[in-house]
Design an enzyme around this catalytic site. Structure first.
Site, PDB file in Angstrom:
ATOM      1  N   ASP A  51      -0.170   5.078   0.914  1.00  0.00           N
ATOM      2  CA  ASP A  51      -0.443   6.066   1.962  1.00  0.00           C
ATOM      3  C   ASP A  51      -0.449   5.414   3.338  1.00  0.00           C
ATOM      4  O   ASP A  51      -1.091   4.375   3.559  1.00  0.00           O
ATOM      5  CB  ASP A  51      -1.792   6.741   1.706  1.00  0.00           C
ATOM      6  CG  ASP A  51      -1.801   7.492   0.383  1.00  0.00           C
ATOM      7  OD1 ASP A  51      -1.974   8.721   0.395  1.00  0.00           O
ATOM      8  OD2 ASP A  51      -1.621   6.842  -0.665  1.00  0.00           O
TER       9      ASP A  51
ATOM     10  N   ASN B 252      -8.983  -1.268   3.523  1.00  0.00           N
ATOM     11  CA  ASN B 252      -9.003  -1.615   2.103  1.00  0.00           C
ATOM     12  C   ASN B 252      -7.787  -2.442   1.683  1.00  0.00           C
ATOM     13  O   ASN B 252      -7.640  -2.782   0.503  1.00  0.00           O
ATOM     14  CB  ASN B 252      -9.105  -0.349   1.236  1.00  0.00           C
ATOM     15  CG  ASN B 252      -7.877   0.528   1.344  1.00  0.00           C
ATOM     16  OD1 ASN B 252      -7.296   0.666   2.425  1.00  0.00           O
ATOM     17  ND2 ASN B 252      -7.472   1.139   0.245  1.00  0.00           N
TER      18      ASN B 252
ATOM     19  N   ASP C 103       0.867  -1.167   0.000  1.00  0.00           N
ATOM     20  CA  ASP C 103       0.000   0.000   0.000  1.00  0.00           C
ATOM     21  C   ASP C 103       0.913   1.229   0.000  1.00  0.00           C
ATOM     22  O   ASP C 103       2.110   1.123   0.327  1.00  0.00           O
ATOM     23  CB  ASP C 103      -0.883  -0.041   1.249  1.00  0.00           C
ATOM     24  CG  ASP C 103      -1.735   1.196   1.401  1.00  0.00           C
ATOM     25  OD1 ASP C 103      -2.340   1.617   0.396  1.00  0.00           O
ATOM     26  OD2 ASP C 103      -1.773   1.759   2.512  1.00  0.00           O
TER      27      ASP C 103
END
Length: 403
Positions: free
Chosen positions: A196, A353, A194
């Site tokens: 951020d 997510n 990922d």
């Protein structure tokens, strides 16, 4: 009649001790059934399980004399055939690797972890240090320490074991990862990140929102989305709509000040040098992913695209959206493209997510993650920098330091 004996050697380490002892034993046609050696601060511990021929007593006396010559202590422990048979049978039991991460390793850390291990019927075969030598006067900030336990045995309640280890992590502010000691552990080939709050310490959309004058409003939505309280796709559209009219030049302004997470540059230097493939799978924006790609040498970038007309953001995201399910799909896509197995894939992320991606990868790591992610992921790191994932791959500091 032959005899099984465990020889234990201890004393100051120096070159030639093992050579001299085994050269001597070779003169008696001794079979070595098992051997282990460790050196801690120039102190040697060597063990040999041997099958001694008929001349056992004379061999013992001669070995003790050799020990005096070498300046080491030698002792003998008889091993019964029944004990040897049980030991042989246990070699087929499941094996696990437990990795303990902290800023500095304390006796309380080892005590608590080893107690949980024992309470769940697992035996410690070996403990080694993967981190470099510790400076005793070094501040905790920025330091890192890691020891790796090799475990053997069967535990009936993996949930109870995991719960016990998580409780220790919470009490002592350390991280613990436990993996099956299988063939893929040191043969990972692809690592997906990922972006951020994983590769960088901020959420880019929050930085853009601050420039657009809607910082607090967007940050509140981001926080809830990453905690799994809001649908990611819906929240993304809502947040991006608030950026409508923001100058496209703001993207470069934010990109020029991206704060890298601790350990990121060392991690990518090591991975790239060792030939690992890397990917950014982000619910953020590809503009920033490409900046990191160039800076860190990332192989693949998949992220969302902001729609821009003229010099302004339109407040829309171009389909398809990279959400949780898309990330998992991309992991499978890259696995097939690289011709590897899913067990050879590592995924690292912090938000809700990322859960699908973490679940599908052979090794999923929640990094400084939200509680819902930390509780769901198989592995979690919350105390050290991102380069600490090298320890979970079995890579020692001295190995990475040669790169």
């Amino acid at each position: 009649m032959s005899e099984l004996v465990l020889i234990s050697v201890s004393g100051k380490d120096r070159p030639g001790v093992t050579a001299a002892l085994t050269e001597f034993l070779s003169g008696y046609a001794v079979d070595i059934l098992d051997i282990g050696q460790a050196v801690i601060h120039d102190s040697l511990a060597l063990g040999l399980l041997i099958n001694i021929p008929d001349a056992g007593e004379s061999l013992r006396s001669a070995v003790l004399e050799l020990g005096d010559t070498l300046g080491v202590n030698i002792s003998f422990v008889p091993v019964s055939e029944a004990s040897y048979a049980e030991w042989t049978k246990n070699q087929g039991r499941p094996r696990f690797i437990l990795t303990l991460l902290a800023r500095k390793i304390k006796a309380s850390h080892i005590a608590k972890v080893s107690r949980v291990i024992a309470d769940h019927g697992l035996n410690i075969d070996n403990i080694v240090r993967l981190s470099g030598r510790v400076n005793v006067e070094e501040d905790l900030e920025g330091s890192k320490a890691c020891v790796e336990f090799s475990l053997k045995g069967e535990h009936e309640n993996s949930r109870s074991l995991r719960s016990g280890l998580m409780q220790v992590c919470s009490e002592l502010e350390i991280d613990i990862a436990i993996q099956e000691d299988g063939i893929f552990r040191r043969h990972r080939r692809l690592i997906c990140f990922d972006m951020d709050s994983t590769l960088i310490t901020t959420e880019v959309i929050d930085e853009l929102a601050a420039l657009a004058g809607v910082g607090e409003q967007v940050a509140a939505i981001t926080s809830r989305a990453m905690a799994g309280e809001l649908d990611f796709r819906q929240s993304l559209h809502e947040r991006v709509s608030l950026l409508k009219g923001l100058s496209a030049g703001s993207l470069k302004q934010v990109a020029d000040a991206l704060p890298l997470t601790e350990g990121v540059e060392h991690l990518f230097k090591t991975l790239n040098s060792l030939g690992y493939k890397t990917a950014i799978l982000s619910g953020g924006f590809d503009f920033f992913g490409k900046v990191l790609q160039e800076k860190l040498g990332v192989d693949y970038v998949f992220a969302n695209k902001l729609e821009i007309e003229g010099d302004k953001l339109t407040g829309k995201v171009i389909e398809p959206i990279v959400d949780a399910y898309k990330k998992a799909s991309l992991v499978r896509q890259l696995e097939a493209q690289e011709g590897i197995a899913l067990e050879q894939v590592i995924a690292v992320g912090d938000g809700a997510n990322d859960l699908e991606m973490l679940a599908v990868a052979g090794l999923g790591i929640a990094f400084h993650a939200k509680p819902v992610v930390r509780e769901s992921a198989e592995q979690s790191i919350s105390t050290l920098g991102l380069d600490s994932i090298l320890y979970l791959m079995g890579i020692r500091d001295r190995e990475a330091g040669r790169i």
